[in-house]
Scaffold this active site. Structure first.
Site, PDB file in Angstrom:
ATOM      1  N   GLU A   1       0.768  -1.100   0.037  1.00  0.00           N
ATOM      2  CA  GLU A   1       0.044   0.031   0.074  1.00  0.00           C
ATOM      3  C   GLU A   1       0.800   1.017  -0.190  1.00  0.00           C
ATOM      4  O   GLU A   1       0.776   2.167   0.941  1.00  0.00           O
ATOM      5  CB  GLU A   1      -0.785  -0.066   1.322  1.00  0.00           C
ATOM      6  CG  GLU A   1      -1.726  -1.172   1.576  1.00  0.00           C
ATOM      7  CD  GLU A   1      -2.183  -1.277   3.048  1.00  0.00           C
ATOM      8  OE1 GLU A   1      -1.884  -0.385   3.693  1.00  0.00           O
ATOM      9  OE2 GLU A   1      -3.097  -2.082   3.260  1.00  0.00           O
TER      10      GLU A   1
ATOM     11  N   CYS B   1      -1.417  33.713   9.238  1.00  0.00           N
ATOM     12  CA  CYS B   1      -0.974  34.532  10.487  1.00  0.00           C
ATOM     13  C   CYS B   1      -0.808  33.501  11.613  1.00  0.00           C
ATOM     14  O   CYS B   1      -1.433  33.434  12.538  1.00  0.00           O
ATOM     15  CB  CYS B   1      -2.153  35.386  10.756  1.00  0.00           C
ATOM     16  SG  CYS B   1      -2.474  36.410   9.473  1.00  0.00           S
ATOM     17  N   GLU B   2       0.346  32.894  11.530  1.00  0.00           N
ATOM     18  CA  GLU B   2       0.786  31.819  12.464  1.00  0.00           C
ATOM     19  C   GLU B   2       2.354  31.748  12.295  1.00  0.00           C
ATOM     20  O   GLU B   2       2.827  32.035  11.302  1.00  0.00           O
ATOM     21  CB  GLU B   2       0.475  30.454  12.072  1.00  0.00           C
ATOM     22  CG  GLU B   2      -1.018  30.381  12.116  1.00  0.00           C
ATOM     23  CD  GLU B   2      -1.523  29.367  13.281  1.00  0.00           C
ATOM     24  OE1 GLU B   2      -0.641  28.974  14.028  1.00  0.00           O
ATOM     25  OE2 GLU B   2      -2.645  29.197  13.252  1.00  0.00           O
TER      26      GLU B   2
ATOM     27  N   TYR C   1       1.014  14.319   0.348  1.00  0.00           N
ATOM     28  CA  TYR C   1       0.664  14.755   1.659  1.00  0.00           C
ATOM     29  C   TYR C   1       0.753  16.412   1.583  1.00  0.00           C
ATOM     30  O   TYR C   1       1.392  16.962   2.601  1.00  0.00           O
ATOM     31  CB  TYR C   1       1.401  14.245   2.797  1.00  0.00           C
ATOM     32  CG  TYR C   1       1.125  12.832   2.956  1.00  0.00           C
ATOM     33  CD1 TYR C   1      -0.025  12.239   3.376  1.00  0.00           C
ATOM     34  CD2 TYR C   1       2.472  11.792   2.752  1.00  0.00           C
ATOM     35  CE1 TYR C   1       0.040  10.748   3.193  1.00  0.00           C
ATOM     36  CE2 TYR C   1       2.067  10.632   2.614  1.00  0.00           C
ATOM     37  CZ  TYR C   1       0.925   9.868   3.165  1.00  0.00           C
ATOM     38  OH  TYR C   1       0.907   8.663   3.021  1.00  0.00           O
TER      39      TYR C   1
HETATM   40  N1  LLP Z   1      -1.437   2.423   4.487  1.00  0.00           N
HETATM   41  C1  LLP Z   1      -1.824   2.671   5.647  1.00  0.00           C
HETATM   42  C2  LLP Z   1      -2.676   1.882   6.285  1.00  0.00           C
HETATM   43  C3  LLP Z   1      -1.380   3.953   5.902  1.00  0.00           C
HETATM   44  O1  LLP Z   1      -1.728   4.377   7.244  1.00  0.00           O
HETATM   45  C4  LLP Z   1      -0.326   4.760   5.291  1.00  0.00           C
HETATM   46  C5  LLP Z   1       0.089   6.053   5.588  1.00  0.00           C
HETATM   47  C6  LLP Z   1       0.040   4.110   3.891  1.00  0.00           C
HETATM   48  C7  LLP Z   1      -0.304   2.914   3.893  1.00  0.00           C
HETATM   49  C8  LLP Z   1       0.672   4.853   3.070  1.00  0.00           C
HETATM   50  O2  LLP Z   1       2.008   5.194   3.692  1.00  0.00           O
HETATM   51  P1  LLP Z   1       3.098   5.852   2.794  1.00  0.00           P
HETATM   52  O3  LLP Z   1       3.707   4.949   1.701  1.00  0.00           O
HETATM   53  O4  LLP Z   1       2.685   7.006   2.123  1.00  0.00           O
HETATM   54  O5  LLP Z   1       4.360   6.098   3.737  1.00  0.00           O
HETATM   55  N2  LLP Z   1       0.928  13.140   6.579  1.00  0.00           N
HETATM   56  C9  LLP Z   1       2.194  12.224   6.882  1.00  0.00           C
HETATM   57  C10 LLP Z   1       2.223  10.969   6.372  1.00  0.00           C
HETATM   58  C11 LLP Z   1       1.048  10.085   6.986  1.00  0.00           C
HETATM   59  C12 LLP Z   1       1.058   8.541   6.605  1.00  0.00           C
HETATM   60  C13 LLP Z   1      -0.199   7.962   7.033  1.00  0.00           C
HETATM   61  N3  LLP Z   1      -0.436   6.714   6.727  1.00  0.00           N
HETATM   62  C14 LLP Z   1       3.358  13.088   6.191  1.00  0.00           C
HETATM   63  O6  LLP Z   1       3.071  14.093   5.569  1.00  0.00           O
HETATM   64  O7  LLP Z   1       4.495  12.697   6.290  1.00  0.00           O
END
Ligand code: LLP
Length: 425
Positions: A284, A353-354, A381
């Site tokens: 995923e 404004c932060e 993200y």
């Molecule tokens: N599968 C599940 C169950 C997840 O919770 C996530 C990410 C992924 C797959 C995908 O993960 P990736 O391959 O993108 O690392 N907003 C944060 C990252 C939050 C990730 C949440 N879950 C940032 O900007 O670093």
């Protein structure tokens, strides 16, 4: 022609001193579409995907793109056309992937707080599988499925309790995290699932965190999950697929994450050694497919010299690029047109404004007001976490494919923002 690639990959490069995405000059895009502007590279997305495809060559494996990283419809379309499935975490994401042309059978549904309504919709459509994150969720899903006269295909998200060695806000596979079913409780949860009338156990999954740059936590999590598969199957419950989640990191600055194919070479060697090499595998990934396929182009509004710090005020802000404010994340910031000349060290900040509204700290730049900068590694993200804070409309997005430019999201207008709001009588 003097071509220099950026660390984020060859699709983003300087031709002479002009920043280009594939065959298009970024300055032309900024002039035509305004700023802040997200610019994505089609080739960079497919290139990132192909590293997974190489890694899985000859295996029964499928990539389910985690669209929380970037859920813009055209981005989903790119991955749907390339044969990916999708990992969703809400009813909204479900409708998005369908709108992008995916089939219900290509969808897996993760998340700790699925509502009955979301379960019902996903069951009516016939999605591939639910990744269930708690025992109470098993009971509710079974009840909803029974009402509809179907059996829900389930995989249990197991929390393997390994340290992904990443930022605490994006670690998910530790005991103290809200995610998944504890490793020690997993066998019991599988027995409960197998006994519930509305469920059909099909798999097991885990996801230990995000922006992981080290192979060891993956290897450890795999060992813990394979131990469980053995125990669950010994209890008479067959496991059809194993889903190892996402989490692979990208280069923002000086990180050295393994490439997806190199990571999977290591992991598949372990799977083979432990006799699980012919299983159906799923992953995923989110960030590693899109993070370095996008940049955010922004205009320098003002330079504000100060006693302690100099500020470079740009027209993109924490509502467009929330990662620095939320995680103190680092994104490189480069000029759209390079030029020789003295640089000054600035904190690059937005108009919100932060004090938390900074995009980069202590960056040496020679930019002048009216010039454009590009914030790199902004494909994941950023837009998907963008907000309307300070009533700022969300940015426009374009996708470059060779020399073609597709506007994939118009800049959000004030009418868009006010839609649905009501004045008092
Ligand atoms: N599968 C599940 C169950 C997840 O919770 C996530 C990410 C992924 C797959 C995908 O993960 P990736 O391959 O993108 O690392 N907003 C944060 C990252 C939050 C990730 C949440 N879950 C940032 O900007 O670093």
């Amino acid at each position: 022609m003097n071509l220099t690639s950026l660390p984020q990959g060859p699709a983003f490069h300087y031709e002479g001193d002009a920043l280009c995405v594939e065959g298009v000059r970024v300055a032309e895009l900024a002039r035509e579409h305004g700023t802040p502007l997200f610019v994505y590279s089609h080739a960079a997305m497919l290139g990132a995907l192909s590293a997974y495809q190489r890694g899985f060559a000859g295996r029964k494996a499928r990539v389910f793109y985690a669209l929380k990283a970037n859920s813009s419809l055209a981005v989903l379309q790119v991955f749907a056309r390339a044969g990916c499935g999708f990992d969703i975490v809400s009813g909204g994401e479900l409708e998005r992937v369908l709108a992008a042309g995916a089939q219900p059978a290509d969808i897996i549904f993760s998340g700790v707080g699925k509502t009955r309504r979301e379960m019902r919709r996903a069951l009516e459509l016939g999605i591939h599988c639910f990744n269930v994150e708690s025992e109470p969720e098993l009971d509710v899903l079974s009840a909803v499925a029974t009402e509809l006269g179907v059996r829900a295909p389930v995989s249990l998200r197991v929390n393997p309790d390994v340290n992904p060695l990443t930022h605490p806000y994006i670690s998910t596979g530790l005991k103290g995290n809200k995610f998944g079913i504890a490793h020690k409780d997993a066998l019991r949860a599988y027995q409960r699932a197998a006994a519930l009338p509305g469920l059909r156990v099909v798999g097991i999954d885990c996801h230990i965190g995000s922006q992981i740059t080290n192979v060891t936590p993956y290897l450890d999590a795999m060992d813990r999950i394979l131990d469980l598969v053995t125990a669950i199957e010994s209890a008479g419950i067959p496991i059809v697929h194993i889903d190892f989640g996402g989490g692979l990191g990208i280069v923002y600055n000086e990180e050295q994450p393994p490439a997806a194919d190199a990571l999977w070479q290591r992991l598949l060697a372990k799977l083979d050694a432990r006799g699980f090499g012919d299983r159906q595998l799923m992953v995923e990934p989110g960030r590693s497919l899109v993070g370095n396929a996008g940049i955010c182009v922004t205009e320098v509004l003002y330079l504000k010299p100060g006693e302690q710090k100099n500020f470079c005020i740009i027209d993109a802000a924490m509502n467009d690029l929330p990662r620095p404010a939320m995680y103190e994340a680092f994104h490189q910031i480069v000029p759209v047109q390079r030029r020789a000349g003295a640089t000054t060290v600035y904190d690059v900040v937005g108009p919100v404004c932060e004090s938390g509204d900074w995009i980069g700290r202590e960056r040496a730049l020679s930019a002048q007001p009216g010039e454009w900068l590009a914030v790199l590694s902004a494909g994941a993200y950023c837009m998907s976490m963008a907000s309307n804070y300070n009533s700022r409309g969300r940015a426009a997005e374009v996708l470059v494919d060779g020399s073609k430019v597709h506007v994939i999201r118009e800049r959000e207008s004030i009418e868009d923002q006010l839609r649905g709001e009501k004045l008092l009588p």
